[in-house]
Design a protein around this motif. Structure first.
Motif, PDB file in Angstrom:
ATOM      1  N   PRO A 110       0.832  -1.224   0.000  1.00 49.33           N
ATOM      2  CA  PRO A 110       0.000   0.000   0.000  1.00 49.33           C
ATOM      3  C   PRO A 110       0.858   1.263   0.000  1.00 49.33           C
ATOM      4  CG  PRO A 110      -0.772  -1.559   1.666  1.00 49.33           C
ATOM      5  CD  PRO A 110       0.516  -2.117   1.136  1.00 49.33           C
ATOM      6  N   ASP A 111       2.073   1.172   0.533  1.00 43.81           N
ATOM      7  CA  ASP A 111       2.968   2.341   0.572  1.00 43.81           C
ATOM      8  C   ASP A 111       3.222   2.922  -0.817  1.00 43.81           C
ATOM      9  OD1 ASP A 111       3.426   2.735   3.214  1.00 43.81           O
ATOM     10  OD2 ASP A 111       5.615   2.573   3.068  1.00 43.81           O
ATOM     11  N   LEU A 112       3.215   2.051  -1.837  1.00 43.79           N
ATOM     12  CA  LEU A 112       3.571   2.512  -3.185  1.00 43.79           C
ATOM     13  C   LEU A 112       2.504   3.401  -3.816  1.00 43.79           C
ATOM     14  CD1 LEU A 112       5.327  -0.655  -4.642  1.00 43.79           C
ATOM     15  CD2 LEU A 112       6.339   1.365  -3.622  1.00 43.79           C
ATOM     16  N   THR A 113       1.296   3.422  -3.190  1.00 46.06           N
ATOM     17  CA  THR A 113       0.270   4.318  -3.746  1.00 46.06           C
ATOM     18  C   THR A 113       0.696   5.779  -3.597  1.00 46.06           C
ATOM     19  OG1 THR A 113      -0.958   4.270  -1.669  1.00 46.06           O
ATOM     20  CG2 THR A 113      -1.693   2.776  -3.386  1.00 46.06           C
ATOM     21  N   LYS A 114       1.622   6.025  -2.652  1.00 44.45           N
ATOM     22  CA  LYS A 114       2.130   7.408  -2.509  1.00 44.45           C
ATOM     23  C   LYS A 114       2.822   7.848  -3.796  1.00 44.45           C
ATOM     24  CE  LYS A 114       3.069   6.762   2.359  1.00 44.45           C
ATOM     25  NZ  LYS A 114       4.127   6.149   3.170  1.00 44.45           N
ATOM     26  N   ASP A 115       3.388   6.865  -4.533  1.00 45.18           N
ATOM     27  CA  ASP A 115       4.030   7.175  -5.820  1.00 45.18           C
ATOM     28  C   ASP A 115       3.093   6.880  -6.980  1.00 45.18           C
ATOM     29  OD1 ASP A 115       6.382   7.637  -4.362  1.00 45.18           O
ATOM     30  OD2 ASP A 115       6.869   5.499  -4.404  1.00 45.18           O
ATOM     31  N   GLY A 116       1.800   6.728  -6.694  1.00 42.24           N
ATOM     32  CA  GLY A 116       0.813   6.478  -7.747  1.00 42.24           C
ATOM     33  C   GLY A 116       0.950   5.091  -8.357  1.00 42.24           C
ATOM     34  N   GLU A 117       1.290   4.098  -7.548  1.00 42.30           N
ATOM     35  CA  GLU A 117       1.621   2.782  -8.108  1.00 42.30           C
ATOM     36  C   GLU A 117       0.826   1.631  -7.477  1.00 42.30           C
ATOM     37  OE1 GLU A 117       5.899   2.467  -8.906  1.00 42.30           O
ATOM     38  OE2 GLU A 117       5.733   0.394  -8.236  1.00 42.30           O
ATOM     39  N   TYR A 118       0.379   0.706  -8.337  1.00 44.89           N
ATOM     40  CA  TYR A 118      -0.160  -0.590  -7.907  1.00 44.89           C
ATOM     41  C   TYR A 118       0.521  -1.662  -8.765  1.00 44.89           C
ATOM     42  CZ  TYR A 118      -4.602   1.941  -6.810  1.00 44.89           C
ATOM     43  OH  TYR A 118      -5.577   2.791  -6.365  1.00 44.89           O
ATOM     44  N   ALA A 119       0.496  -2.907  -8.264  1.00 42.42           N
ATOM     45  CA  ALA A 119       0.877  -4.027  -9.135  1.00 42.42           C
ATOM     46  C   ALA A 119      -0.192  -5.103  -9.008  1.00 42.42           C
ATOM     47  CB  ALA A 119       2.227  -4.571  -8.726  1.00 42.42           C
ATOM     48  N   ILE A 120      -0.500  -5.750 -10.121  1.00 39.62           N
ATOM     49  CA  ILE A 120      -1.349  -6.948 -10.066  1.00 39.62           C
ATOM     50  C   ILE A 120      -0.590  -8.076 -10.757  1.00 39.62           C
ATOM     51  CG2 ILE A 120      -3.560  -5.704 -10.035  1.00 39.62           C
ATOM     52  CD1 ILE A 120      -3.892  -6.684 -13.004  1.00 39.62           C
ATOM     53  N   THR A 121      -0.941  -9.307 -10.418  1.00 36.97           N
ATOM     54  CA  THR A 121      -0.255 -10.460 -11.001  1.00 36.97           C
ATOM     55  C   THR A 121      -1.317 -11.374 -11.599  1.00 36.97           C
ATOM     56  OG1 THR A 121       1.428 -10.237  -9.314  1.00 36.97           O
ATOM     57  CG2 THR A 121       1.320 -12.365 -10.472  1.00 36.97           C
ATOM     58  N   VAL A 122      -1.200 -11.607 -12.895  1.00 34.09           N
ATOM     59  CA  VAL A 122      -2.219 -12.396 -13.602  1.00 34.09           C
ATOM     60  C   VAL A 122      -1.622 -13.750 -13.984  1.00 34.09           C
ATOM     61  CG1 VAL A 122      -3.754 -12.482 -15.616  1.00 34.09           C
ATOM     62  CG2 VAL A 122      -3.242 -10.277 -14.509  1.00 34.09           C
ATOM     63  N   ARG A 123      -2.338 -14.804 -13.595  1.00 31.42           N
ATOM     64  CA  ARG A 123      -1.873 -16.147 -13.943  1.00 31.42           C
ATOM     65  C   ARG A 123      -2.758 -16.703 -15.056  1.00 31.42           C
ATOM     66  NH1 ARG A 123      -0.630 -21.190  -9.913  1.00 31.42           N
ATOM     67  NH2 ARG A 123       1.188 -21.833 -11.112  1.00 31.42           N
ATOM     68  N   ALA A 180       2.050  -8.971   3.511  1.00 29.21           N
ATOM     69  CA  ALA A 180       3.423  -9.118   4.029  1.00 29.21           C
ATOM     70  C   ALA A 180       4.201  -7.819   3.823  1.00 29.21           C
ATOM     71  CB  ALA A 180       4.112 -10.291   3.333  1.00 29.21           C
ATOM     72  N   TYR A 181       4.053  -7.220   2.633  1.00 34.33           N
ATOM     73  CA  TYR A 181       4.710  -5.917   2.385  1.00 34.33           C
ATOM     74  C   TYR A 181       4.193  -4.869   3.380  1.00 34.33           C
ATOM     75  CZ  TYR A 181       6.723  -7.098  -2.249  1.00 34.33           C
ATOM     76  OH  TYR A 181       7.453  -7.623  -3.283  1.00 34.33           O
ATOM     77  N   ALA A 182       2.861  -4.876   3.604  1.00 33.86           N
ATOM     78  CA  ALA A 182       2.253  -3.859   4.480  1.00 33.86           C
ATOM     79  C   ALA A 182       2.787  -3.995   5.913  1.00 33.86           C
ATOM     80  CB  ALA A 182       0.736  -3.991   4.456  1.00 33.86           C
ATOM     81  N   ILE A 183       2.992  -5.251   6.362  1.00 32.73           N
ATOM     82  CA  ILE A 183       3.535  -5.459   7.713  1.00 32.73           C
ATOM     83  C   ILE A 183       4.987  -4.963   7.746  1.00 32.73           C
ATOM     84  CG2 ILE A 183       4.172  -7.218   9.416  1.00 32.73           C
ATOM     85  CD1 ILE A 183       1.740  -8.862   8.320  1.00 32.73           C
ATOM     86  N   ARG A 184       5.740  -5.338   6.702  1.00 28.32           N
ATOM     87  CA  ARG A 184       7.137  -4.889   6.636  1.00 28.32           C
ATOM     88  C   ARG A 184       7.233  -3.357   6.645  1.00 28.32           C
ATOM     89  NH1 ARG A 184      10.026  -4.868   1.016  1.00 28.32           N
ATOM     90  NH2 ARG A 184       8.564  -3.139   0.923  1.00 28.32           N
ATOM     91  N   ASP A 185       6.309  -2.721   5.901  1.00 25.81           N
ATOM     92  CA  ASP A 185       6.351  -1.254   5.780  1.00 25.81           C
ATOM     93  C   ASP A 185       5.612  -0.546   6.913  1.00 25.81           C
ATOM     94  OD1 ASP A 185       7.706  -1.747   3.471  1.00 25.81           O
ATOM     95  OD2 ASP A 185       5.988  -1.400   2.136  1.00 25.81           O
ATOM     96  N   LYS A 186       5.141  -1.329   7.888  1.00 21.80           N
ATOM     97  CA  LYS A 186       4.473  -0.813   9.095  1.00 21.80           C
ATOM     98  C   LYS A 186       3.129  -0.127   8.809  1.00 21.80           C
ATOM     99  CE  LYS A 186       8.506  -0.844  11.995  1.00 21.80           C
ATOM    100  NZ  LYS A 186       9.056  -1.946  11.258  1.00 21.80           N
ATOM    101  N   ALA A 187       2.517  -0.500   7.689  1.00 23.45           N
ATOM    102  CA  ALA A 187       1.159  -0.011   7.424  1.00 23.45           C
ATOM    103  C   ALA A 187       0.148  -0.886   8.162  1.00 23.45           C
ATOM    104  CB  ALA A 187       0.874  -0.040   5.923  1.00 23.45           C
ATOM    105  N   GLU A 188       0.525  -2.141   8.443  1.00 22.56           N
ATOM    106  CA  GLU A 188      -0.315  -3.070   9.205  1.00 22.56           C
ATOM    107  C   GLU A 188       0.530  -3.655  10.324  1.00 22.56           C
ATOM    108  OE1 GLU A 188      -3.453  -3.506   8.624  1.00 22.56           O
ATOM    109  OE2 GLU A 188      -3.791  -3.125   6.500  1.00 22.56           O
ATOM    110  N   ASP A 189      -0.147  -4.106  11.397  1.00 20.97           N
ATOM    111  CA  ASP A 189       0.610  -4.674  12.515  1.00 20.97           C
ATOM    112  C   ASP A 189      -0.063  -5.959  13.003  1.00 20.97           C
ATOM    113  OD1 ASP A 189       2.392  -5.051  14.524  1.00 20.97           O
ATOM    114  OD2 ASP A 189       1.479  -3.589  15.882  1.00 20.97           O
TER     115      ASP A 189
END
Ligand SMILES: Cc1cc2nc3c(=O)[nH]c(=O)nc-3n(C[C@H](O)[C@H](O)[C@H](O)COP(=O)(O)OP(=O)(O)OC[C@H]3O[C@@H](n4cnc5c(N)ncnc54)[C@H](O)[C@@H]3O)c2cc1C
Length: 246
Positions: A110-123, A180-189
């Motif tokens: 979620p931190d990357l939204t500050k830079d206007g960014e999302y990623a999705i992964t399509v299988r 997992a990214y959000a926990i690492r980046d302290k957006a979630e605990d």
């Protein structure tokens, strides 16, 4: 107790005042240009930023996960609405004249939204209409239209335990990677243990990313299970009660 009501007769002054009031009202209406009165309220602007009707974004990067038959698409725009890790974007597509949408979980922080960014992964889904088309057609530089972040599949402190066990298979890892990214980046605990089932070691999606987060952050743990291979350091077989209870 009797009510004391003071009734006055309406006099000439009252009628004069009323006429004056109506005349003034008509003058103001006539003097006002016939266009929409626009007022900008910060709270409305904030609501629009958080809940846009749709978002136009450019594909800034494509990452091929060849072993897993999937690709990650990084979207970029000036602004991206914030999301809770676990939410998805509804992607609008027009394929051979058919207009459709497909939901894809956001796999980035979620931190990357500050830079206007999302990623999705399509299988790739065997005989899948949209996934096949996306994987064969989308390229860096293309414009895509996506919804605001949607869905209630996110960690909620008031509702959920401190320790969360996630069961994921294949592309189902995407919302948990974002958590997992959000926990690492302290957006979630919260403490997240991911039990991740894949067919073989080579087909594990985001293995390097998940292992790096687990190394960096002691609140995230990842256990890999391989259904078609026996390897040291991995659980073997499908995720079952034995693996969960360990
Ligand atoms: C909340 C959410 C998040 C998601 N996140 C992701 C993600 O991160 N990554 C990801 O890859 N996917 C994700 N998905 C799945 C994704 O939305 C699509 O469903 C997936 O890409 C398949 O779409 P498709 O159009 O390719 O397949 P479809 O054409 O919709 O087909 C799906 C399956 O149904 C079968 N099928 C189609 N028509 C028929 C029929 N008439 N009779 C019998 N079988 C039929 C197809 O063979 C195929 O196996 C998510 C789904 C949800 C709900």
């Amino acid at each position: 107790m009797a009510l004391k009501i003071n009734v006055k007769k309406s006099g000439f002054a009252d009628v004069k005042n009323l006429v004056k009031h109506i005349t003034e009202k008509n003058r103001v209406i006539k003097a006002t240009p016939a266009k929409e009165v626009s007022a900008v309220f910060p709270i409305n602007e904030n609501a629009k930023r958080l809940h846009p009707d749709y978002q136009k974004m450019a594909i800034s990067k494509v990452i091929d996960h060849a072993g897993a038959g999937a690709k990650t698409y990084v979207f970029k725009a000036d602004k991206a609405a914030y999301f809770r890790a676990g939410q998805y974007l509804s992607v609008a597509l027009t394929i051979d004249g058919s207009v459709l949408t497909r939901p894809y979980s956001i796999s980035s922080s979620p931190d990357l939204t500050k830079d206007g960014e999302y990623a999705i992964t399509v299988r790739r889904t065997p005989n899948g209409f949209a996934s096949d088309w996306i994987l064969d057609n989308w390229k860096a530089g293309d414009e895509v239209t996506v919804s605001e972040p949607l869905g209630n599949f996110f960690y909620e402190e008031l509702r959920d335990c401190d320790d969360v066990i996630a069961l994921a298979g294949g592309s189902g890892i995407t919302p948990f990677l974002s958590m997992a990214y959000a926990i690492r980046d302290k957006a979630e605990d919260f403490n997240l243990t991911i039990l991740f089932g894949s067919r073989t070691e080579d087909s594990i999606l985001f293995k390097d990313e998940l292992d790096a987060i687990a190394k960096e952050c002691d609140k995230v743990k990842v256990v890999h299970a391989l259904s078609e291979e026996e390897r040291d350091g991995f659980e073997h077989g499908f995720i079952n009660a034995d693996i969960i209870s360990k």
